[in-house]
Design a protein around this motif. Structure first.
Motif, short mmCIF file in Angstrom:
data_model
loop_
_atom_site.label_atom_id
_atom_site.label_comp_id
_atom_site.label_asym_id
_atom_site.label_seq_id
_atom_site.Cartn_x
_atom_site.Cartn_y
_atom_site.Cartn_z
N GLY A 398 -20.38 -57.14 41.84
CA GLY A 398 -20.46 -58.30 40.96
C GLY A 398 -21.89 -58.60 40.59
N GLY A 399 -22.06 -59.32 39.48
CA GLY A 399 -23.40 -59.69 39.03
C GLY A 399 -23.34 -60.50 37.76
N ASP A 400 -24.50 -60.85 37.25
CA ASP A 400 -24.62 -61.59 36.00
C ASP A 400 -24.69 -60.60 34.83
OD1 ASP A 400 -24.77 -63.84 37.58
OD2 ASP A 400 -26.96 -64.02 37.43
N TRP A 401 -24.19 -61.04 33.66
CA TRP A 401 -24.25 -60.25 32.43
C TRP A 401 -25.53 -60.67 31.70
CZ3 TRP A 401 -23.92 -60.19 26.99
CH2 TRP A 401 -23.34 -59.05 26.41
N GLU A 442 -26.83 -48.30 21.34
CA GLU A 442 -27.76 -49.32 21.79
C GLU A 442 -27.22 -50.01 23.02
OE1 GLU A 442 -29.80 -51.70 18.58
OE2 GLU A 442 -28.07 -50.98 17.44
N VAL A 443 -28.09 -50.26 23.97
CA VAL A 443 -27.75 -51.07 25.14
C VAL A 443 -28.05 -52.53 24.78
CG1 VAL A 443 -28.30 -51.58 27.55
CG2 VAL A 443 -28.22 -49.20 26.76
N VAL A 444 -27.04 -53.38 24.88
CA VAL A 444 -27.21 -54.78 24.49
C VAL A 444 -27.31 -55.71 25.70
CG1 VAL A 444 -26.14 -54.52 22.23
CG2 VAL A 444 -24.69 -55.02 24.22
N ALA A 445 -26.86 -55.24 26.86
CA ALA A 445 -26.97 -56.01 28.09
C ALA A 445 -26.98 -55.03 29.25
CB ALA A 445 -25.83 -57.01 28.23
N GLU A 446 -27.69 -55.36 30.30
CA GLU A 446 -27.70 -54.49 31.47
C GLU A 446 -28.23 -55.25 32.67
OE1 GLU A 446 -30.29 -51.12 31.04
OE2 GLU A 446 -31.75 -52.25 29.86
N GLY A 447 -27.96 -54.71 33.85
CA GLY A 447 -28.42 -55.36 35.07
C GLY A 447 -27.92 -54.60 36.28
N THR A 448 -27.88 -55.28 37.40
CA THR A 448 -27.50 -54.69 38.67
C THR A 448 -26.31 -55.43 39.26
OG1 THR A 448 -29.78 -54.02 39.11
CG2 THR A 448 -28.28 -54.08 40.99
N ALA A 449 -25.31 -54.69 39.68
CA ALA A 449 -24.18 -55.25 40.41
C ALA A 449 -24.35 -54.93 41.89
CB ALA A 449 -22.87 -54.67 39.89
N LEU A 450 -23.81 -55.80 42.73
CA LEU A 450 -23.94 -55.63 44.17
C LEU A 450 -22.58 -55.78 44.83
CD1 LEU A 450 -27.09 -57.85 44.73
CD2 LEU A 450 -27.02 -55.37 45.00
N SER A 495 -14.68 -61.56 43.70
CA SER A 495 -14.72 -60.32 44.46
C SER A 495 -16.16 -59.99 44.81
CB SER A 495 -14.13 -59.17 43.65
OG SER A 495 -14.20 -57.96 44.37
N HIS A 496 -16.35 -59.38 45.99
CA HIS A 496 -17.68 -58.93 46.41
C HIS A 496 -18.70 -60.07 46.36
CE1 HIS A 496 -15.56 -55.22 45.24
NE2 HIS A 496 -16.21 -54.69 46.26
N TRP A 497 -18.25 -61.29 46.73
CA TRP A 497 -19.11 -62.46 46.78
C TRP A 497 -19.74 -62.75 45.42
CZ3 TRP A 497 -18.22 -65.40 50.82
CH2 TRP A 497 -17.66 -64.80 51.94
N SER A 498 -18.94 -62.55 44.39
CA SER A 498 -19.36 -62.88 43.03
C SER A 498 -18.12 -63.31 42.26
CB SER A 498 -20.01 -61.67 42.36
OG SER A 498 -20.43 -61.97 41.04
N ARG A 499 -18.31 -64.12 41.22
CA ARG A 499 -17.16 -64.56 40.44
C ARG A 499 -17.59 -65.00 39.05
NH1 ARG A 499 -16.73 -70.06 39.72
NH2 ARG A 499 -18.21 -71.34 40.91
#
Length: 520
Positions: A398-401, A442-450, A495-499
């Motif tokens: 899970g993570g932020d968009w 093109e990549v419009v959003a990206e980040g890290t999920a944990l 899930s995975h301590w994210s929502r």
């Protein structure tokens, strides 16, 4: 299909030819320029020439369509023996008949109220008809077959012909018993089916019912994931000829029992589309074995958790893209496993699936899966060249968009800035590793999920131009529709301590922008 396959080479040539159809040009055609993210929010597209969905949603919704009283067989159980059932088909057209196979224990009368899910002034469903009372009887648990198959051969309790005026949609049959002999009152459950049509709708929304069935553990721990050899191999067959048990992941919600993953992960998108009057038609995964249905529409949407695709589905959607249909993957973990259909033991088409092998072509993810869990009898092409991104390992977390390209036209009217995050929108499975050689991608959003704060994985949301002025967008999350709407009967997952946090005007605006372009 390998990278040197002639059809794959031809497809890549088409993409190269389409490079001139840049997204900047598309934005210009829409009147959107760099920096337009600060413009006022845009309205939904003008209504389609078809008023079918608008007229349908002007009809009165039902105040009582959800499950109220559910009884499982045991603590932590998956089934509801007092009343449960399944349908003879995943989808059906108006004028065709469908059989309802229902079991009641003990024998008693029951009714089936059939509801079409939609917006309906915020109520979420409309009562279409009521069947019964019907005499119910206990029906037998099926024996455990080869590859742990649990295939019911229940007798039909009733047969129903879909009226000619019923529009395409996802329909829930609410099963309700008479008061049982225990003195505890009535019990309820759902059956679910799709009414499809063949009209040239603006949007074709594909339900992810192959995935619903892959995770279905009815009656007691029998799914693609519960084989004693492990949860990732090609060892288990699953049948659509059995009830949907209680959903077995992410959250505990017995009130969705019998509805697959529709209420859990997909209904908010349909509710939102119909609220805004979009001209939408619905189909099952099994309706996409040829491209014919999709070629009549302007946009195709993959929704929710769309993990299991027959290779014919993949080929159909490639054909649709190459013929100019816009593709929106508002989903995660999609096009992950090749899941060939086969007939039931009675000869009914497309009623059994299994995990035949990974998509991925020669990609490292597919190789890793086969090293860990293979050998598999099938290997699919690299899904990244269809979706713009791939399944990766670990695939869940899970993570932020996080916005990384705020000047892109999809962000027009959102006010989003570089690095701005939509909290919790990534999960619980996602995509990453975009192929570098798709022209115009093109990549419009990206980040890290944990995974619970550990095991980081990079994800990416992408868009690329198709060969005929169309586009392919990938939101890279199962939870996209959670931020579109919060309809009755739907709970937010975690899930995975994210929502996800629920309806967000930025996600709504991005989706309007995508559909405005797709339907122009």
């Amino acid at each position: 299909m390998k990278d040197n396959d002639p059809s794959e080479m031809h497809r890549r040539d088409l993409l190269k030819d389409a490079a001139a159809v840049s997204l900047a040009g598309a934005a210009a055609a829409m009147g959107i320029s760099a920096g337009a993210q600060d413009a006022p929010r845009t309205a939904p597209p003008q209504p389609s020439h078809s008023s079918l969905i608008r007229d349908e949603n002007a009809k009165p919704g039902a105040r009582d369509w959800q499950l109220t009283r559910v009884r499982l067989d045991k603590t932590g159980g998956m089934r509801s023996p007092p009343i449960e059932g399944y349908c003879s088909k995943q989808s059906v057209t108006a004028g065709e008949s469908i059989e309802f196979m229902i079991s009641t224990a003990p024998a008693q009368k029951f009714v089936i109220e059939i509801f079409r899910t939609g917006y309906y002034g915020g109520r979420g469903a409309r009562l279409m008809t009521k069947l019964g009372p019907i005499d119910g009887q206990p029906q037998p648990l099926p024996e455990v077959g080869e590859k742990r198959l649990r295939e019911c051969q229940w007798k039909p309790s009733t047969t129903f012909t879909i009226p000619d005026d019923w529009p395409s949609g996802v329909y829930l049959g609410r099963l309700t018993t008479e008061s049982d002999t225990t003195g505890f009152g009535y019990w309820q459950n759902y059956v679910v089916f799709i009414v499809r049509d063949d009209r040239p709708a603006d949007i074709l929304l594909q339900c992810s019912d192959n995935t619903w069935q892959a995770y279905n553990q009815w009656p007691d721990g029998y799914s693609i994931y519960t084989h004693p050899k492990g949860n990732q191999g090609p060892w288990a067959d699953v049948s659509f000829d059995r009830p949907y048990g209680k959903y077995s992941q992410i959250f505990e919600n017995p009130q969705t029992i019998g509805s697959g993953e529709w209420l859990c992960f997909e209904f908010p998108l349909a509710y939102w589309l119909e609220k805004h009057g979009y001209d939408v038609s619905y189909c099952s995964n099994s309706d996409m074995l040829t491209p014919d249905r999709g070629l009549k529409c302007k946009a195709f949407i993959s929704n929710g958790h769309d993990e299991y695709w027959d290779i014919r589905q993949y080929n159909s959607v490639v054909k649709m893209r190459d013929e100019g249909v816009n593709l929106l993957f508002l989903s995660g973990n999609s096009v992950c496993w090749v899941s060939p259909y086969r007939d039931s033991s009675t000869g009914a088409a497309n009623r059994i699936i299994f995990r035949g092998g990974p998509y991925g072509g020669d990609h490292t993810w597919a190789e890793l899966r086969e090293q860990r869990h293979g050998p598999f009898p099938h290997r699919g092409p690299d899904e990244g060249y269809l979706m713009g991104v791939r399944n990766v390992s670990p695939v869940n977390g899970g993570g932020d968009w996080v916005c990384t390209n705020p000047d892109h036209w999809i962000f027009a009217g959102t006010g989003m800035q570089q690095g701005e995050a939509i909290p919790g929108l990534i999960g619980w499975e996602y995509h990453g590793d975009p192929p570098a050689d798709i022209p115009g991608l093109e990549v419009v959003a990206e980040g890290t999920a944990l995974q619970g704060g550990v095991n980081p994985q990079k994800w990416a949301a992408t868009i690329y131009p198709g060969p005929k002025g169309n586009f392919v967008f990938n939101a890279s999350t199962i939870w996209w529709c959670q931020d579109l709407a919060s309809p009755p009967g739907h709970w937010l997952p975690w899930s995975h301590w994210s929502r996800p946090h629920g309806p967000d005007d930025r996600v709504q605006q991005i989706t309007h922008n995508l559909l405005r372009k797709a339907l122009a």
